[in-house]
Scaffold this motif. Structure first.
Motif, PDB file in Angstrom:
ATOM      1  N   TYR A  38       0.847  -1.190   0.000  1.00 36.66           N
ATOM      2  CA  TYR A  38       0.000   0.000   0.000  1.00 36.66           C
ATOM      3  C   TYR A  38       0.884   1.243   0.000  1.00 36.66           C
ATOM      4  N   PRO A  39       1.243   1.747  -1.183  1.00 37.46           N
ATOM      5  CA  PRO A  39       2.154   2.891  -1.254  1.00 37.46           C
ATOM      6  C   PRO A  39       1.526   4.226  -0.856  1.00 37.46           C
ATOM      7  N   GLY A  40       0.214   4.276  -0.604  1.00 41.65           N
ATOM      8  CA  GLY A  40      -0.459   5.538  -0.339  1.00 41.65           C
ATOM      9  C   GLY A  40      -0.357   6.069   1.076  1.00 41.65           C
ATOM     10  N   HIS A  41       0.004   5.250   2.054  1.00 41.28           N
ATOM     11  CA  HIS A  41       0.089   5.745   3.434  1.00 41.28           C
ATOM     12  C   HIS A  41       1.506   6.238   3.737  1.00 41.28           C
ATOM     13  N   TYR A  42       1.658   6.918   4.859  1.00 38.72           N
ATOM     14  CA  TYR A  42       2.958   7.451   5.238  1.00 38.72           C
ATOM     15  C   TYR A  42       3.971   6.304   5.356  1.00 38.72           C
ATOM     16  N   GLY A  43       5.050   6.384   4.606  1.00 40.14           N
ATOM     17  CA  GLY A  43       6.076   5.349   4.605  1.00 40.14           C
ATOM     18  C   GLY A  43       5.795   4.216   3.629  1.00 40.14           C
ATOM     19  N   GLY A  44       4.589   4.185   3.070  1.00 33.97           N
ATOM     20  CA  GLY A  44       4.197   3.093   2.183  1.00 33.97           C
ATOM     21  C   GLY A  44       4.953   3.055   0.869  1.00 33.97           C
ATOM     22  N   LYS A  45       5.251   4.215   0.315  1.00 31.84           N
ATOM     23  CA  LYS A  45       6.002   4.238  -0.950  1.00 31.84           C
ATOM     24  C   LYS A  45       7.423   3.730  -0.733  1.00 31.84           C
ATOM     25  N   TRP A  46       8.043   4.126   0.362  1.00 37.47           N
ATOM     26  CA  TRP A  46       9.392   3.661   0.706  1.00 37.47           C
ATOM     27  C   TRP A  46       9.392   2.132   0.852  1.00 37.47           C
ATOM     28  N   GLU A  47       8.401   1.611   1.573  1.00 38.37           N
ATOM     29  CA  GLU A  47       8.298   0.168   1.767  1.00 38.37           C
ATOM     30  C   GLU A  47       8.062  -0.541   0.432  1.00 38.37           C
ATOM     31  N   THR A  48       7.142  -0.023  -0.370  1.00 40.31           N
ATOM     32  CA  THR A  48       6.836  -0.616  -1.675  1.00 40.31           C
ATOM     33  C   THR A  48       8.069  -0.644  -2.569  1.00 40.31           C
ATOM     34  N   ASP A  49       8.782   0.475  -2.654  1.00 37.55           N
ATOM     35  CA  ASP A  49       9.980   0.534  -3.495  1.00 37.55           C
ATOM     36  C   ASP A  49      11.041  -0.461  -3.033  1.00 37.55           C
ATOM     37  N   GLY A  50      11.225  -0.584  -1.724  1.00 35.42           N
ATOM     38  CA  GLY A  50      12.206  -1.520  -1.183  1.00 35.42           C
ATOM     39  C   GLY A  50      11.856  -2.973  -1.465  1.00 35.42           C
ATOM     40  N   VAL A  51      10.578  -3.300  -1.325  1.00 33.35           N
ATOM     41  CA  VAL A  51      10.128  -4.669  -1.597  1.00 33.35           C
ATOM     42  C   VAL A  51      10.262  -4.977  -3.085  1.00 33.35           C
ATOM     43  N   LEU A  52       9.886  -4.030  -3.931  1.00 28.94           N
ATOM     44  CA  LEU A  52      10.030  -4.236  -5.376  1.00 28.94           C
ATOM     45  C   LEU A  52      11.491  -4.479  -5.754  1.00 28.94           C
ATOM     46  N   THR A  53      12.394  -3.738  -5.159  1.00 27.33           N
ATOM     47  CA  THR A  53      13.821  -3.945  -5.426  1.00 27.33           C
ATOM     48  C   THR A  53      14.249  -5.342  -5.005  1.00 27.33           C
ATOM     49  N   VAL A  80      12.390  -8.155  -4.705  1.00 28.33           N
ATOM     50  CA  VAL A  80      11.835  -9.244  -5.512  1.00 28.33           C
ATOM     51  C   VAL A  80      12.326  -9.215  -6.959  1.00 28.33           C
ATOM     52  N   LYS A  81      12.652  -8.036  -7.465  1.00 26.59           N
ATOM     53  CA  LYS A  81      13.202  -7.955  -8.827  1.00 26.59           C
ATOM     54  C   LYS A  81      14.554  -8.651  -8.916  1.00 26.59           C
ATOM     55  N   ASN A  82      15.231  -8.749  -7.802  1.00 24.75           N
ATOM     56  CA  ASN A  82      16.558  -9.348  -7.775  1.00 24.75           C
ATOM     57  C   ASN A  82      16.574 -10.800  -7.309  1.00 24.75           C
ATOM     58  N   LEU A  83      15.392 -11.402  -7.116  1.00 27.87           N
ATOM     59  CA  LEU A  83      15.356 -12.819  -6.753  1.00 27.87           C
ATOM     60  C   LEU A  83      15.814 -13.656  -7.945  1.00 27.87           C
ATOM     61  N   ASN A  84      16.492 -14.729  -7.651  1.00 23.10           N
ATOM     62  CA  ASN A  84      17.012 -15.626  -8.669  1.00 23.10           C
ATOM     63  C   ASN A  84      15.850 -16.233  -9.462  1.00 23.10           C
ATOM     64  N   GLN A  85      15.821 -15.962 -10.772  1.00 27.61           N
ATOM     65  CA  GLN A  85      14.714 -16.453 -11.599  1.00 27.61           C
ATOM     66  C   GLN A  85      14.698 -17.965 -11.747  1.00 27.61           C
ATOM     67  N   LYS A  86      15.806 -18.630 -11.433  1.00 22.12           N
ATOM     68  CA  LYS A  86      15.820 -20.091 -11.463  1.00 22.12           C
ATOM     69  C   LYS A  86      15.144 -20.682 -10.238  1.00 22.12           C
ATOM     70  N   MET A  87      14.994 -19.868  -9.195  1.00 22.20           N
ATOM     71  CA  MET A  87      14.397 -20.347  -7.949  1.00 22.20           C
ATOM     72  C   MET A  87      12.988 -19.818  -7.691  1.00 22.20           C
ATOM     73  N   TYR A  88      12.674 -18.636  -8.256  1.00 22.53           N
ATOM     74  CA  TYR A  88      11.397 -17.995  -7.968  1.00 22.53           C
ATOM     75  C   TYR A  88      10.768 -17.397  -9.222  1.00 22.53           C
ATOM     76  N   THR A  89       9.445 -17.465  -9.269  1.00 30.13           N
ATOM     77  CA  THR A  89       8.667 -16.741 -10.260  1.00 30.13           C
ATOM     78  C   THR A  89       7.942 -15.640  -9.504  1.00 30.13           C
ATOM     79  N   VAL A  90       8.017 -14.406 -10.023  1.00 31.15           N
ATOM     80  CA  VAL A  90       7.401 -13.269  -9.338  1.00 31.15           C
ATOM     81  C   VAL A  90       6.395 -12.597 -10.272  1.00 31.15           C
ATOM     82  N   LEU A  91       5.193 -12.434  -9.793  1.00 29.69           N
ATOM     83  CA  LEU A  91       4.120 -11.754 -10.512  1.00 29.69           C
ATOM     84  C   LEU A  91       3.880 -10.408  -9.849  1.00 29.69           C
ATOM     85  N   HIS A  92       3.757  -9.351 -10.650  1.00 25.67           N
ATOM     86  CA  HIS A  92       3.414  -8.011 -10.155  1.00 25.67           C
ATOM     87  C   HIS A  92       2.048  -7.660 -10.729  1.00 25.67           C
TER      88      HIS A  92
END
Length: 189
Positions: free
Chosen positions: A137-152, A154-166
């Motif tokens: 939930y990027p709309g609350h205070y601190g939510g955008k920071w948390e969202t950006d960090g989580v996206l970073t 999961v984008k870097n998870l090993n694709q041989k081990m994980y499939t990630v859907l956004h």
């Protein structure tokens, strides 16, 4: 019909569960996801539900009692960054619904510094073909920071081990919720 993010997450999680499984609700909140997981794991299964707020755990407990499912759930009054202190079994499903307790104090929110370790611990506990959902939930205070960090993360998870859907509605205004779903691949294939 396009499903709302949370509705879509719940369907994917339910599809990944069967009787006897172990599941985690990393953010118990008002107990809706805990209840869903308790139904999904059946009588032989177990759900661990975490929350730092006693109010959230009480709300969850009352919801479970109404459905006679409290015996399937272990309520844990600690932050989700402590998951591995309480869960040692491999798990089939993990749900995180970040942000604040609906109807509660909006000043008490999940934070990136506890969210990242919680996700990392959850990924270690996730069994092959297991599924983790992350509602952001990027709309609350601190939510955008948390969202950006989580996206970073999961984008870097090993694709041989994980499939990630956004799952994200890109034409909605005011920072709509975003869903990430991670599935651990079988044998890294």
């Amino acid at each position: 019909m396009i499903k709302r993010s949370l509705e879509f997450a719940r369907q994917l999680i339910l599809d990944s569960l069967q009787d006897g499984d172990v599941a985690i609700d990393g953010t118990a909140g008002n107990g809706n996801d805990t209840l869903l997981l308790a139904k999904g794991v059946g009588d032989k299964g177990k759900v661990f539900a975490f929350d730092i707020q006693k109010e959230a755990l009480e709300n969850t407990y009352q919801r479970l009692i109404k459905h006679n499912l409290e015996h399937r759930v272990v309520l844990v009054n600690t932050g989700h960054e402590n998951i591995k202190e309480h869960v040692t079994d491999k798990v089939s499903a993990i749900m995180f619904n970040f942000g604040y307790l609906p109807g509660g104090d909006h000043g008490i929110v999940t934070k990136l510094e506890s969210t990242i370790p919680a996700i990392e611990q959850g990924l270690e506990l996730l069994k092959e073909n297991g599924v983790m959902s992350l509602m952001l939930y990027p709309g609350h205070y601190g939510g955008k920071w948390e969202t950006d960090g989580v996206l970073t993360l999961v984008k870097n998870l090993n694709q041989k081990m994980y499939t990630v859907l956004h799952y994200n509605f890109i034409n909605l205004q005011n920072f709509p919720p975003q869903l990430l779903v991670i599935q651990k691949k079988k044998n890294g294939i």
